[in-house]
Structures are given as C-alpha cells and as structure tokens.
Design a protein around this motif. Structure first.
Motif, PDB file in Angstrom:
ATOM      1  N   SER A 110      25.502  49.589   5.017  1.00  9.00           N
ATOM      2  CA  SER A 110      25.147  48.447   4.163  1.00  9.00           C
ATOM      3  C   SER A 110      26.375  47.635   3.803  1.00  9.00           C
ATOM      4  N   ALA A 111      27.476  48.331   3.511  1.00 13.23           N
ATOM      5  CA  ALA A 111      28.718  47.647   3.131  1.00 13.23           C
ATOM      6  C   ALA A 111      29.236  46.782   4.277  1.00 13.23           C
ATOM      7  N   ALA A 112      29.108  47.282   5.496  1.00 15.38           N
ATOM      8  CA  ALA A 112      29.651  46.566   6.648  1.00 15.38           C
ATOM      9  C   ALA A 112      28.873  45.297   6.967  1.00 15.38           C
ATOM     10  N   THR A 113      27.610  45.252   6.587  1.00 16.15           N
ATOM     11  CA  THR A 113      26.765  44.101   6.907  1.00 16.15           C
ATOM     12  C   THR A 113      26.465  43.220   5.695  1.00 16.15           C
ATOM     13  N   SER A 114      27.038  43.568   4.546  1.00 19.27           N
ATOM     14  CA  SER A 114      26.754  42.821   3.320  1.00 19.27           C
ATOM     15  C   SER A 114      27.336  41.408   3.374  1.00 19.27           C
ATOM     16  N   ALA A 115      26.646  40.468   2.731  1.00 20.42           N
ATOM     17  CA  ALA A 115      27.174  39.104   2.629  1.00 20.42           C
ATOM     18  C   ALA A 115      28.464  39.069   1.815  1.00 20.42           C
ATOM     19  N   ALA A 116      28.620  40.021   0.898  1.00 16.54           N
ATOM     20  CA  ALA A 116      29.856  40.174   0.127  1.00 16.54           C
ATOM     21  C   ALA A 116      30.424  41.551   0.471  1.00 16.54           C
ATOM     22  N   PRO A 117      31.275  41.638   1.481  1.00 19.67           N
ATOM     23  CA  PRO A 117      31.731  42.937   1.977  1.00 19.67           C
ATOM     24  C   PRO A 117      32.365  43.795   0.879  1.00 19.67           C
ATOM     25  N   TYR A 118      32.105  45.079   0.954  1.00 17.57           N
ATOM     26  CA  TYR A 118      32.700  46.039   0.019  1.00 17.57           C
ATOM     27  C   TYR A 118      33.000  47.319   0.756  1.00 17.57           C
ATOM     28  N   ARG A 119      33.745  48.207   0.114  1.00 21.14           N
ATOM     29  CA  ARG A 119      34.102  49.486   0.719  1.00 21.14           C
ATOM     30  C   ARG A 119      33.404  50.615  -0.018  1.00 21.14           C
ATOM     31  N   VAL A 120      33.045  51.647   0.722  1.00 25.45           N
ATOM     32  CA  VAL A 120      32.463  52.852   0.151  1.00 25.45           C
ATOM     33  C   VAL A 120      33.415  54.001   0.435  1.00 25.45           C
ATOM     34  N   LEU A 121      33.897  54.651  -0.611  1.00 22.75           N
ATOM     35  CA  LEU A 121      34.836  55.760  -0.471  1.00 22.75           C
ATOM     36  C   LEU A 121      34.088  57.083  -0.471  1.00 22.75           C
ATOM     37  N   ASP A 122      34.444  57.954   0.478  1.00 18.85           N
ATOM     38  CA  ASP A 122      33.843  59.284   0.496  1.00 18.85           C
ATOM     39  C   ASP A 122      34.542  60.171  -0.531  1.00 18.85           C
ATOM     40  N   GLU A 123      34.120  61.422  -0.611  1.00 14.49           N
ATOM     41  CA  GLU A 123      34.640  62.306  -1.660  1.00 14.49           C
ATOM     42  C   GLU A 123      36.151  62.509  -1.556  1.00 14.49           C
ATOM     43  N   ARG A 124      36.663  62.648  -0.360  1.00 14.12           N
ATOM     44  CA  ARG A 124      38.114  62.827  -0.197  1.00 14.12           C
ATOM     45  C   ARG A 124      38.857  61.569  -0.634  1.00 14.12           C
ATOM     46  N   GLN A 125      38.345  60.403  -0.238  1.00 11.47           N
ATOM     47  CA  GLN A 125      39.004  59.155  -0.628  1.00 11.47           C
ATOM     48  C   GLN A 125      38.924  58.920  -2.130  1.00 11.47           C
TER      49      GLN A 125
END
Length: 256
Positions: free
Chosen positions: A226-241
């Motif tokens: 979803s983040a990669a295709t969003s009109a307003a791009p955002y990042r999703v961090l996994d548990e390690r990040q």
C-alpha cells in the motif's frame, strides 16, 4: 472558550472540522472512502488489511471529531459495529447536525474520554482499536502510558490490532516511549511515517500498529505494498527497523 466549526472546501460535498484553528478532520459526504489527510489514509490502509475485504470488523475509536475513519469503515465494511469515544459533546452535536451520518451506519458515539470508555469495554471486545485523540495539538500523555495501553490489550480480540497516531519529530522522544509501552503491553510493533519525517527533516505523524502473536505477520507485506502505491508515499518499518530507529524508550507509567 473552545471554538468549533465545520468549514466548506473547494469540493462541493467535502468539509473540514476545525477546533481552535486546527484542522481535526476532513469529511467527504459524497465519498466517505476519500481520505484527504495522509495519516488518515495510512490508518485506512491498516484497517483495509486487518480482515478480508468487506468483512465486518468491530472497531473502537478513541477520538472522534468529524468521524472520518468510522465513516470509511462503514462504507468499506458494511455492518461493522463501531464505538467512538469522544468527550467533546458540543463537537459531536455540531458534526451530527452539519455532517450527518448515513442511516444504519453502525456508529455509536459515547461522550466519554478514552480512559473511561476503554475501561468500560469487555475483554476481547474489538478487532481493532484506533487511538487518534489530541488536546491542544498533542496526544494526551495518559494515552501512551502503561495503564491505558494494558487496557487496550485487554479489549483486543485474538488477532486484533491497536493503531496509535502520534505527532512527533526527531529524535522522537514520544515515539520511542510509545513503542516501548506498546511492546510491554500489546506485543509486536510496526511503524509508518513519511520519509521526510523519518529523516528528521520535519515533524509528522507516526502511525504505530501493535498486535500480539501472529497478528502482524501478513499485515507488514500488505502495508508495504500500500505504501509503495500510495498517492502520498510513506514507509513502513518492520520490527527490526522499529528497534533500530525507535528503540531505547522508557515505558511511561502515568501522566506527567
């Protein structure tokens, strides 16, 4: 005295809910699936992923304002029972009068704050709890403290998730504290934000998503798509990040 207003926008059926000069909500009566605020779109992406499309989900909202996200859930998951905890009765009355809810929306607004409202819910009540409540532009400290977060964990059904929206900026003192609190009470934590916020260039909204056991296993990949295709791009961090970027916080034990 608190100033509350519903303000028209350039779109014929879209309005902003403003409290003391701050935008609280954007509501499109013609299309409740249009989420104009970027961080609300991110919350919508999470709620889209918590169950198969169209499946009803029981959602609790801590903070209501224009009821944007409850309207979205009612439109995308018809039949979802939703409880909104909003202590500002005058704001709720204004919104109901000028931005009425659709008939049989399944949305019930209770005039209580988050602490009292969540405490009154039974164990395992909710498939999702959304915490998006502000006072003077800041999330009240009691809503990121361990007693309240323990209560959120109590009311989650198996596989349920908590969404916590938090305004912050580098070095992310509130974000680190909230991550520590959610890990100690709910379990695993993911985090999404705009790239500029993560790089420390400006303040922004951190969206923390917490769940126990395998609740987040399938969620991460879906949110990253979803983040990669969003009109307003955002990042999703996994548990390690999340650990690398937002670790080291202390668990808040109470306000102050």
């Amino acid at each position: 005295m608190i100033q509350r207003a519903v303000v028209a926008t350039e779109h014929p059926d879209a309005f902003r809910v403003v409290v003391d000069g701050r935008d609280q909500s954007h509501v499109d009566l013609a299309d409740p699936t249009r989420l104009a605020f970027d961080y609300v779109r991110r919350m919508g992406d999470v709620l889209d992923a918590v169950a198969p499309a169209g499946t009803p989900v029981r959602v609790v909202h801590v903070g209501g304002a224009g009821l944007t996200l409850p309207r979205y859930v009612a439109a995308t998951r018809p039949g979802s029972p939703q409880v909104v905890l909003e202590p500002d009765e005058e704001l709720t009355a204004l919104v109901r009068a000028e931005l009425p809810l659709p008939r049989r929306s399944g949305i019930k607004v209770r005039p209580v704050d988050g602490l009292a409202g969540v405490a009154a819910l039974r164990d395992g009540y909710a498939g999702a709890v959304v915490v998006d409540a502000y006072a003077d532009g800041v999330v009240p400290e009691e809503l990121t403290a361990a007693p309240f977060l323990h209560d959120l964990a109590r009311v989650l059904a198996p596989g349920g998730v908590v969404l916590l929206n938090l305004a912050d900026r580098a070095p992310f003192a509130r974000g680190r504290e909230a991550v520590a609190g959610l890990r100690a009470t709910v379990g695993r934590v993911l985090l999404s934000a705009e790239p500029a916020t993560l790089r420390g260039r400006r303040a922004g909204n951190l969206l923390l998503v917490a769940g126990a056991g395998p609740a987040l296993d399938g969620l991460l990949a879906t949110l990253q798509r979803s983040a990669a295709t969003s009109a307003a791009p955002y990042r999703v961090l996994d548990e390690r990040q999340v650990s690398d970027g937002f670790g080291g916080g202390r668990v808040r034990t109470g306000p102050g």
